[in-house]
Scaffold this motif. Structure first.
Motif, mmCIF file in Angstrom:
data_model
loop_
_atom_site.group_PDB
_atom_site.id
_atom_site.type_symbol
_atom_site.label_atom_id
_atom_site.label_comp_id
_atom_site.label_asym_id
_atom_site.label_seq_id
_atom_site.Cartn_x
_atom_site.Cartn_y
_atom_site.Cartn_z
ATOM 1 N N LEU A 260 -6.478 4.910 -0.338
ATOM 2 C CA LEU A 260 -5.504 3.845 -0.110
ATOM 3 C C LEU A 260 -6.007 2.589 -0.810
ATOM 4 N N CYS B 31 -2.036 5.989 10.109
ATOM 5 C CA CYS B 31 -1.878 4.774 9.308
ATOM 6 C C CYS B 31 -3.151 3.928 9.360
ATOM 7 N N GLY C 116 -0.855 1.197 5.295
ATOM 8 C CA GLY C 116 -0.555 2.396 4.500
ATOM 9 C C GLY C 116 -0.910 3.643 5.301
ATOM 10 N N ILE D 135 0.862 -1.193 0.000
ATOM 11 C CA ILE D 135 0.000 0.000 0.000
ATOM 12 C C ILE D 135 0.896 1.241 0.000
ATOM 13 N N ASN D 136 0.683 2.113 -0.947
ATOM 14 C CA ASN D 136 1.485 3.334 -1.047
ATOM 15 C C ASN D 136 1.020 4.377 -0.034
ATOM 16 N N ASN D 137 1.985 4.989 0.654
ATOM 17 C CA ASN D 137 1.663 6.121 1.530
ATOM 18 C C ASN D 137 1.328 7.340 0.661
ATOM 19 N N LYS E 85 -10.394 -0.401 -2.164
ATOM 20 C CA LYS E 85 -9.893 0.958 -1.936
ATOM 21 C C LYS E 85 -10.656 1.613 -0.787
ATOM 22 N N ILE F 130 -1.557 7.992 5.731
ATOM 23 C CA ILE F 130 -2.021 9.236 5.118
ATOM 24 C C ILE F 130 -1.436 10.405 5.897
ATOM 25 N N TRP G 237 -10.834 -3.076 6.481
ATOM 26 C CA TRP G 237 -9.987 -1.892 6.716
ATOM 27 C C TRP G 237 -10.142 -1.449 8.159
ATOM 28 N N CYS H 134 -5.616 -1.553 -1.652
ATOM 29 C CA CYS H 134 -5.098 -2.837 -1.150
ATOM 30 C C CYS H 134 -5.507 -3.939 -2.135
#
Length: 430
Positions: free
Chosen positions: A57, A117, A132, A44-46, A104, A134, A71, A59
């Protein structure tokens, strides 16, 4: 017969038992396979977004099978969504399942509290997860309760201007003068002041304040997230009045208007006024004047005879008194007085009559009026200058401490050399 049925039953049980494969046999049999375990595809990209925007985000999972994706907020393990259904009461949170593998988490109208996170979890045993984060960018904001308000400090004391700001990233604080002038800072261990265009830091320290440092200062907070914000702090340096009269001795012909001027520096703003009359040994006390039999000074008011004006620019000011239609009764001593809560100051000016002689002018040392107590040349040899002209006007203008004679003459014949000789002799008298 009974024995036959008993044998048949036993045979059936044994045959059935050995014909059913055990779990170990199933695992060892090459042609028999279990469903593969779920696994994450990538990471997962920050993400970083400004407050008010939308953050997403993503996944991705393969081989999910009958398992489920959820989530959670990582900090407190709060469940936000399960599969495609949101279970939290936050209306700004939603879940999108765009294809068979990707889930997402979307947070709209980002707030600073959304920073942190988030965990994508698969309910396997043991549980599998990915995290991930934010980051929410917040524009700067100045905390008024923790920042300086307008300040008044006496000259010579220290002052510190404070500006506290919040935001993400942490804001930079810059100090500038509102009028664009340089900031004057005391050099460490020195009495000298250095000039800087700006100062970086939440606390601007000003040691042993001087009146030149008085003014409005701007605290500017910025962190590359627009907009930047600023706060205005007014610094007042207070001191007792100081009065200076540029021309203490003035002369003017009868019937003309004459202007008296005093320059004042004071903070806070002073009360200023004009007085006329000799000062008693006890000052301007009217009771002392009555005891000595001398008239006390007269306070002058704006009206037909006098025009009184005052101009101010910061802590500096100019007091102006115009005496209209100068007459013999206007000859005397004038005082410009300025007072505030820290003290009182005054300036003294003397006003004299200058006599104009029409036609032939005979001027000697007894007739020369040396203004303001300059030593008269009573014992000097008489100096006479005779100037004959069709039209002439002689006026005296004194700029302390020198006495300047300005002569305007319209002549029908050249008299330049005679005028210059007369001027040099007249100005040489002491």
């Amino acid at each position: 017969m009974d024995k036959f049925y008993s044998f048949l039953l036993i045979t059936l049980i044994v045959t059935t038992h050995w014909s059913t494969p055990t779990l170990t046999q199933m695992l060892n049999e090459p042609n028999m396979q279990l469903d593969p375990d779920p696994e994450f595809i990538g990471t997962i990209n920050n993400v970083t977004f400004p407050a008010g925007r939308e953050a997403i985000l993503a996944c991705s999972v393969r081989n999910l099978g009958k398992n489920k994706v959820g989530w959670l907020r990582a900090s407190d393990q709060t469940v936000l969504a399960l599969q495609g259904r949101v279970v939290t009461h936050n209306a700004r949170i939603s879940v999108m399942h765009e294809d068979m593998h990707t889930w997402k988490l979307k947070i709209s109208k980002l707030r600073e509290s959304d920073r942190g996170c988030y965990m994508c979890q698969i309910n396997t045993s043991p549980m599998k997860k990915q995290v991930g984060c934010i980051d929410v960018q917040v524009p700067p904001d100045i905390i008024n309760e923790e920042s300086s308000s307008d300040l008044a400090v006496q000259e010579g004391e220290d002052a510190t201007l404070v500006c506290k700001a919040t935001g993400n990233p942490t804001p930079r604080v810059t100090w500038r003068r509102e009028d664009g002038e340089m900031i004057l800072l005391r050099k460490p261990g020195s009495r000298e002041l250095m000039r800087v265009e700006s100062f970086q830091g939440p606390a601007l320290k000003l040691a042993r304040l001087e009146r030149r440092q008085m003014g409005a200062y701007l605290c500017i907070a910025s962190n590359d997230v627009p907009p930047a914000v600023s706060k205005r702090v007014s610094l007042s340096v207070q001191f007792a009045p100081m009065v200076r009269a540029p021309s203490q001795l003035l002369g003017t012909p009868l019937g003309s208007d004459v202007q008296l001027e005093c320059q004042v520096e004071a903070s806070p703003s002073p009360v200023s006024y004009w007085l006329k009359g000799a000062r008693t040994s006890s000052g301007f006390n009217s009771n002392s004047a009555l005891e000595t039999g001398q008239p006390g000074p007269e306070m002058l008011l704006d009206g037909p005879k006098y025009s009184i004006t005052e101009k101010r620019d910061g802590y500096r000011g100019i007091m102006l008194l115009t005496v209209r239609s100068f007459s013999p009764s206007d000859v005397g001593t004038y005082h410009c007085v300025s007072t505030n809560s820290l003290g009182r100051a005054e300036g003294t000016l003397r006003l004299y009559e200058i006599k104009l002689h029409p036609g032939i002018a005979t001027i000697n040392d007894d007739q020369l009026n040396f203004i303001g107590g300059l030593e008269e040349s009573r014992n000097a040899a008489q100096t006479t200058a005779r100037i004959t002209a069709t039209r002439q006007s002689i006026s005296w203008l004194h700029i302390s401490p020198a006495l300047v004679l300005t002569t305007h003459i319209l002549c029908s014949t050249p008299l330049t050399s005679a005028i210059l000789r007369w001027l040099s002799r007249g100005l040489a008298l002491r």
